[in-house]
Scaffold this motif. Structure first.
Motif, mmCIF file in Angstrom:
data_model
loop_
_atom_site.group_PDB
_atom_site.id
_atom_site.type_symbol
_atom_site.label_atom_id
_atom_site.label_comp_id
_atom_site.label_asym_id
_atom_site.label_seq_id
_atom_site.Cartn_x
_atom_site.Cartn_y
_atom_site.Cartn_z
ATOM 1 N N UNK A 56 3.979 -29.022 48.077
ATOM 2 C CA UNK A 56 4.727 -28.998 46.823
ATOM 3 C C UNK A 56 6.242 -28.944 47.042
ATOM 4 N N UNK A 57 6.712 -28.397 48.149
ATOM 5 C CA UNK A 57 8.150 -28.287 48.422
ATOM 6 C C UNK A 57 8.698 -29.469 49.224
ATOM 7 N N UNK A 58 7.989 -30.575 49.250
ATOM 8 C CA UNK A 58 8.401 -31.746 50.025
ATOM 9 C C UNK A 58 9.418 -32.569 49.228
ATOM 10 N N UNK A 59 10.656 -32.107 49.218
ATOM 11 C CA UNK A 59 11.734 -32.767 48.489
ATOM 12 C C UNK A 59 11.996 -34.181 49.030
ATOM 13 N N UNK A 60 11.991 -34.398 50.349
ATOM 14 C CA UNK A 60 12.197 -35.779 50.826
ATOM 15 C C UNK A 60 11.163 -36.760 50.266
ATOM 16 N N UNK A 61 9.915 -36.338 50.129
ATOM 17 C CA UNK A 61 8.887 -37.207 49.563
ATOM 18 C C UNK A 61 9.150 -37.468 48.076
ATOM 19 N N UNK A 62 9.584 -36.433 47.363
ATOM 20 C CA UNK A 62 9.929 -36.576 45.944
ATOM 21 C C UNK A 62 11.075 -37.573 45.792
ATOM 22 N N UNK A 63 12.115 -37.424 46.618
ATOM 23 C CA UNK A 63 13.263 -38.328 46.567
ATOM 24 C C UNK A 63 12.865 -39.754 46.912
ATOM 25 N N UNK A 64 12.044 -39.914 47.947
ATOM 26 C CA UNK A 64 11.631 -41.247 48.374
ATOM 27 C C UNK A 64 10.811 -41.938 47.286
ATOM 28 N N UNK A 65 9.958 -41.193 46.614
ATOM 29 C CA UNK A 65 9.162 -41.786 45.543
ATOM 30 C C UNK A 65 10.059 -42.202 44.378
ATOM 31 N N UNK A 66 11.033 -41.356 44.037
ATOM 32 C CA UNK A 66 11.971 -41.701 42.971
ATOM 33 C C UNK A 66 12.728 -42.974 43.336
ATOM 34 N N UNK A 67 13.153 -43.071 44.576
ATOM 35 C CA UNK A 67 13.882 -44.250 45.039
ATOM 36 C C UNK A 67 13.023 -45.502 44.949
ATOM 37 N N UNK A 68 11.750 -45.413 45.346
ATOM 38 C CA UNK A 68 10.857 -46.576 45.266
ATOM 39 C C UNK A 68 10.710 -47.062 43.827
ATOM 40 N N UNK A 69 10.560 -46.133 42.911
ATOM 41 C CA UNK A 69 10.403 -46.500 41.497
ATOM 42 C C UNK A 69 11.681 -47.151 40.974
ATOM 43 N N UNK A 70 12.823 -46.563 41.299
ATOM 44 C CA UNK A 70 14.109 -47.119 40.856
ATOM 45 C C UNK A 70 14.305 -48.526 41.418
ATOM 46 N N UNK A 71 14.029 -48.703 42.702
ATOM 47 C CA UNK A 71 14.190 -50.022 43.310
ATOM 48 C C UNK A 71 13.259 -51.043 42.662
ATOM 49 N N UNK A 72 12.036 -50.637 42.356
ATOM 50 C CA UNK A 72 11.096 -51.553 41.703
ATOM 51 C C UNK A 72 11.600 -51.931 40.313
ATOM 52 N N UNK A 73 12.132 -50.958 39.586
ATOM 53 C CA UNK A 73 12.666 -51.239 38.250
ATOM 54 C C UNK A 73 13.862 -52.187 38.342
ATOM 55 N N UNK A 74 14.764 -51.917 39.273
ATOM 56 C CA UNK A 74 15.933 -52.782 39.443
ATOM 57 C C UNK A 74 15.516 -54.184 39.862
ATOM 58 N N UNK A 75 14.526 -54.286 40.735
ATOM 59 C CA UNK A 75 14.019 -55.587 41.148
ATOM 60 C C UNK A 75 13.398 -56.348 39.980
ATOM 61 N N UNK A 76 12.712 -55.633 39.094
ATOM 62 C CA UNK A 76 12.116 -56.269 37.916
ATOM 63 C C UNK A 76 13.182 -56.832 36.987
ATOM 64 N N UNK A 77 14.304 -56.138 36.894
ATOM 65 C CA UNK A 77 15.405 -56.646 36.064
ATOM 66 C C UNK A 77 16.006 -57.883 36.712
ATOM 67 N N UNK A 78 16.232 -57.823 38.004
ATOM 68 C CA UNK A 78 16.809 -58.977 38.698
ATOM 69 C C UNK A 78 15.881 -60.191 38.643
ATOM 70 N N UNK A 79 14.566 -59.939 38.622
ATOM 71 C CA UNK A 79 13.601 -61.030 38.546
ATOM 72 C C UNK A 79 13.379 -61.506 37.115
ATOM 73 N N UNK A 80 13.954 -60.811 36.151
ATOM 74 C CA UNK A 80 13.821 -61.209 34.760
ATOM 75 C C UNK A 80 12.592 -60.657 34.056
ATOM 76 N N UNK A 81 11.880 -59.728 34.678
ATOM 77 C CA UNK A 81 10.678 -59.153 34.082
ATOM 78 C C UNK A 81 10.979 -57.971 33.166
#
Length: 127
Positions: free
Chosen positions: A60-85
């Protein structure tokens, strides 16, 4: 509790929330579920918050995993915008133009930029 400010990137907001959380709960075993829930409740972007609610770090205290998951979601969202989705307006709080590569610091080994950034913004806001 502190909410994400307008034009504040979600990553910087989460960094500051972590600093405030650790200041408020200095004991050895802070209530991490409180940090996660309060952080997600304060996000401007509901899509990001909802996606992050599906995730629980292990342990539960794995902050690096929390941060990495947030980053993956943000990158996917940004990629969807760049792809026009997705529309650019769906990137509230994780805009491409708010900061240049806001999360690159997160993934550098041996560097705790969350604490560094939190110290720099120490005087602002409340949890």
């Amino acid at each position: 509790t502190r909410k994400q400010h307008r034009m504040e990137h979600a990553c910087k907001y989460a960094q500051h929330k972590l600093y405030l959380f650790l200041s408020a709960y200095p004991q050895e075993y802070p209530p991490w579920s409180v940090y996660y829930e309060e952080t997600l409740n304060g996000l401007q972007n509901n899509t990001l918050a909802n996606e992050m609610r599906r995730f629980t770090p292990t342990p539960i205290n794995n902050i690096p995993e929390f941060k990495a998951n947030m980053e993956r979601i943000i990158q996917a969202m940004q990629g969807s915008v760049l792809a026009g989705h997705m529309k650019p307006t769906e990137l509230v709080g994780v805009e491409l133009d708010v900061v240049i590569n806001p999360v690159a610091k997160w993934i550098r080994p041996h560097e705790d930029c969350w604490k560094q950034e939190a110290v720099e913004s120490q005087g602002s806001g409340d949890m």
